[in-house]
Design a protein around this motif. Sequence first.
Motif, PDB file in Angstrom:
ATOM      1  N   LYS A   1       0.826   0.370 -12.306  1.00 64.18           N
ATOM      2  CA  LYS A   1      -0.081  -0.727 -12.663  1.00 64.18           C
ATOM      3  C   LYS A   1       0.353  -2.023 -11.995  1.00 64.18           C
ATOM      4  O   LYS A   1      -0.479  -2.778 -11.470  1.00 64.18           O
ATOM      5  N   GLN A   2       1.649  -2.291 -11.995  1.00 62.78           N
ATOM      6  CA  GLN A   2       2.144  -3.502 -11.348  1.00 62.78           C
ATOM      7  C   GLN A   2       1.891  -3.458  -9.845  1.00 62.78           C
ATOM      8  O   GLN A   2       1.472  -4.454  -9.255  1.00 62.78           O
ATOM      9  N   ALA A   3       2.133  -2.312  -9.233  1.00 66.91           N
ATOM     10  CA  ALA A   3       1.911  -2.177  -7.793  1.00 66.91           C
ATOM     11  C   ALA A   3       0.430  -2.329  -7.460  1.00 66.91           C
ATOM     12  O   ALA A   3       0.078  -2.946  -6.447  1.00 66.91           O
ATOM     13  N   GLY A   4      -0.437  -1.785  -8.303  1.00 64.08           N
ATOM     14  CA  GLY A   4      -1.876  -1.928  -8.091  1.00 64.08           C
ATOM     15  C   GLY A   4      -2.312  -3.380  -8.137  1.00 64.08           C
ATOM     16  O   GLY A   4      -3.116  -3.831  -7.310  1.00 64.08           O
ATOM     17  N   GLY A   5      -1.777  -4.122  -9.091  1.00 64.02           N
ATOM     18  CA  GLY A   5      -2.083  -5.545  -9.172  1.00 64.02           C
ATOM     19  C   GLY A   5      -1.556  -6.310  -7.977  1.00 64.02           C
ATOM     20  O   GLY A   5      -2.230  -7.208  -7.444  1.00 64.02           O
ATOM     21  N   TRP A   6      -0.370  -5.964  -7.542  1.00 66.73           N
ATOM     22  CA  TRP A   6       0.232  -6.614  -6.376  1.00 66.73           C
ATOM     23  C   TRP A   6      -0.580  -6.317  -5.120  1.00 66.73           C
ATOM     24  O   TRP A   6      -0.815  -7.184  -4.292  1.00 66.73           O
ATOM     25  N   LEU A   7      -1.044  -5.075  -4.996  1.00 72.88           N
ATOM     26  CA  LEU A   7      -1.858  -4.693  -3.844  1.00 72.88           C
ATOM     27  C   LEU A   7      -3.167  -5.473  -3.831  1.00 72.88           C
ATOM     28  O   LEU A   7      -3.595  -5.978  -2.786  1.00 72.88           O
ATOM     29  N   LYS A   8      -3.789  -5.580  -4.971  1.00 72.23           N
ATOM     30  CA  LYS A   8      -5.042  -6.341  -5.084  1.00 72.23           C
ATOM     31  C   LYS A   8      -4.815  -7.801  -4.680  1.00 72.23           C
ATOM     32  O   LYS A   8      -5.615  -8.387  -3.940  1.00 72.23           O
ATOM     33  N   GLN A   9      -3.708  -8.363  -5.127  1.00 70.84           N
ATOM     34  CA  GLN A   9      -3.370  -9.746  -4.802  1.00 70.84           C
ATOM     35  C   GLN A   9      -3.108  -9.918  -3.303  1.00 70.84           C
ATOM     36  O   GLN A   9      -3.598 -10.868  -2.695  1.00 70.84           O
ATOM     37  N   THR A  10      -2.356  -9.009  -2.706  1.00 72.40           N
ATOM     38  CA  THR A  10      -2.036  -9.154  -1.282  1.00 72.40           C
ATOM     39  C   THR A  10      -3.279  -8.962  -0.418  1.00 72.40           C
ATOM     40  O   THR A  10      -3.409  -9.616   0.619  1.00 72.40           O
ATOM     41  N   ARG A  11      -4.167  -8.080  -0.832  1.00 73.23           N
ATOM     42  CA  ARG A  11      -5.418  -7.905  -0.074  1.00 73.23           C
ATOM     43  C   ARG A  11      -6.283  -9.156  -0.159  1.00 73.23           C
ATOM     44  O   ARG A  11      -6.948  -9.520   0.811  1.00 73.23           O
ATOM     45  N   ALA A  12      -6.285  -9.821  -1.302  1.00 74.55           N
ATOM     46  CA  ALA A  12      -7.058 -11.039  -1.480  1.00 74.55           C
ATOM     47  C   ALA A  12      -6.497 -12.184  -0.623  1.00 74.55           C
ATOM     48  O   ALA A  12      -7.226 -13.091  -0.243  1.00 74.55           O
ATOM     49  N   GLU A  13      -5.224 -12.107  -0.304  1.00 78.12           N
ATOM     50  CA  GLU A  13      -4.570 -13.142   0.509  1.00 78.12           C
ATOM     51  C   GLU A  13      -4.779 -12.953   2.013  1.00 78.12           C
ATOM     52  O   GLU A  13      -4.447 -13.828   2.789  1.00 78.12           O
ATOM     53  N   LEU A  14      -5.324 -11.813   2.408  1.00 78.04           N
ATOM     54  CA  LEU A  14      -5.547 -11.553   3.837  1.00 78.04           C
ATOM     55  C   LEU A  14      -6.510 -12.593   4.437  1.00 78.04           C
ATOM     56  O   LEU A  14      -7.469 -12.978   3.790  1.00 78.04           O
ATOM     57  N   PRO A  15      -6.271 -13.018   5.678  1.00 77.41           N
ATOM     58  CA  PRO A  15      -7.116 -14.023   6.312  1.00 77.41           C
ATOM     59  C   PRO A  15      -8.595 -13.640   6.354  1.00 77.41           C
ATOM     60  O   PRO A  15      -9.466 -14.500   6.220  1.00 77.41           O
TER      61      PRO A  15
ATOM     62  N   GLN B   1       0.847  -1.203   0.000  1.00 75.04           N
ATOM     63  CA  GLN B   1       0.000   0.000   0.000  1.00 75.04           C
ATOM     64  C   GLN B   1       0.882   1.253   0.000  1.00 75.04           C
ATOM     65  O   GLN B   1       0.635   2.194  -0.760  1.00 75.04           O
ATOM     66  N   GLN B   2       1.916   1.234   0.829  1.00 74.89           N
ATOM     67  CA  GLN B   2       2.852   2.351   0.887  1.00 74.89           C
ATOM     68  C   GLN B   2       3.554   2.527  -0.466  1.00 74.89           C
ATOM     69  O   GLN B   2       3.730   3.650  -0.941  1.00 74.89           O
ATOM     70  N   LEU B   3       3.922   1.421  -1.086  1.00 74.95           N
ATOM     71  CA  LEU B   3       4.551   1.459  -2.407  1.00 74.95           C
ATOM     72  C   LEU B   3       3.641   2.143  -3.421  1.00 74.95           C
ATOM     73  O   LEU B   3       4.072   3.021  -4.172  1.00 74.95           O
ATOM     74  N   SER B   4       2.384   1.763  -3.423  1.00 72.01           N
ATOM     75  CA  SER B   4       1.416   2.350  -4.341  1.00 72.01           C
ATOM     76  C   SER B   4       1.300   3.860  -4.121  1.00 72.01           C
ATOM     77  O   SER B   4       1.238   4.643  -5.083  1.00 72.01           O
ATOM     78  N   GLU B   5       1.297   4.280  -2.878  1.00 75.76           N
ATOM     79  CA  GLU B   5       1.214   5.713  -2.561  1.00 75.76           C
ATOM     80  C   GLU B   5       2.474   6.460  -2.993  1.00 75.76           C
ATOM     81  O   GLU B   5       2.394   7.581  -3.508  1.00 75.76           O
ATOM     82  N   LEU B   6       3.630   5.839  -2.803  1.00 70.89           N
ATOM     83  CA  LEU B   6       4.880   6.468  -3.233  1.00 70.89           C
ATOM     84  C   LEU B   6       4.898   6.674  -4.748  1.00 70.89           C
ATOM     85  O   LEU B   6       5.349   7.706  -5.239  1.00 70.89           O
ATOM     86  N   ILE B   7       4.392   5.684  -5.476  1.00 70.64           N
ATOM     87  CA  ILE B   7       4.347   5.783  -6.928  1.00 70.64           C
ATOM     88  C   ILE B   7       3.402   6.904  -7.349  1.00 70.64           C
ATOM     89  O   ILE B   7       3.714   7.685  -8.251  1.00 70.64           O
ATOM     90  N   ASP B   8       2.255   7.014  -6.678  1.00 69.02           N
ATOM     91  CA  ASP B   8       1.329   8.114  -6.985  1.00 69.02           C
ATOM     92  C   ASP B   8       1.984   9.474  -6.727  1.00 69.02           C
ATOM     93  O   ASP B   8       1.826  10.408  -7.521  1.00 69.02           O
ATOM     94  N   ASP B   9       2.725   9.572  -5.625  1.00 68.93           N
ATOM     95  CA  ASP B   9       3.442  10.814  -5.320  1.00 68.93           C
ATOM     96  C   ASP B   9       4.471  11.129  -6.406  1.00 68.93           C
ATOM     97  O   ASP B   9       4.613  12.277  -6.829  1.00 68.93           O
ATOM     98  N   LEU B  10       5.174  10.088  -6.843  1.00 65.79           N
ATOM     99  CA  LEU B  10       6.190  10.282  -7.880  1.00 65.79           C
ATOM    100  C   LEU B  10       5.556  10.745  -9.192  1.00 65.79           C
ATOM    101  O   LEU B  10       6.107  11.602  -9.881  1.00 65.79           O
ATOM    102  N   LYS B  11       4.390  10.207  -9.517  1.00 62.34           N
ATOM    103  CA  LYS B  11       3.685  10.643 -10.733  1.00 62.34           C
ATOM    104  C   LYS B  11       3.440  12.154 -10.690  1.00 62.34           C
ATOM    105  O   LYS B  11       3.635  12.855 -11.685  1.00 62.34           O
ATOM    106  N   CYS B  12       2.990  12.637  -9.548  1.00 64.15           N
ATOM    107  CA  CYS B  12       2.727  14.081  -9.398  1.00 64.15           C
ATOM    108  C   CYS B  12       4.009  14.890  -9.567  1.00 64.15           C
ATOM    109  O   CYS B  12       4.006  15.934 -10.234  1.00 64.15           O
TER     110      CYS B  12
END
Length: 123
Positions: free
Chosen positions: A104-118, A64-75
């Motif tokens: 896009k890769q980070a977004g997919g990874w985030l979606k995958q990790t959230r799906a893996e949550l107990p 999640q932090q990675l995704s936010e950092l990438i969004d910041d970098l885009k700006c």
Amino acid sequence: MDYKQLPIWRKANLMLVTIEQAVLHFPRYHKYTLGSELRQKAMRICQCIHRAVTRRSSKTKLVQQLSELIDDLKCQVQLAKELHAFKSFSQFQSVVELVVGLGKQAGGWLKQTRAELPLNKGR
């Protein structure tokens, strides 16, 4: 798993190198302010990927932090373009394509990790 084999790591590393090369050609006024911030953010993205792969207990939070950092970098990349810090449009385009692809890769990874949550496994 060796994080250096992951496509997201390879793209982040290429992005870091591309940003380093772009900042070399920034005008002096932007090189030590905005350029420094771009370089630091790109480095933090690489560090965050490494941590997300090696620290399983906090993986979702780190992705999640990675995704936010990438969004910041885009700006910041967009701001650098608007301030004409890039040497050419093609240099900006190279950087922004890497950052968007990484997002896009980070977004997919985030979606995958959230799906893996107990909590989500029972659904």
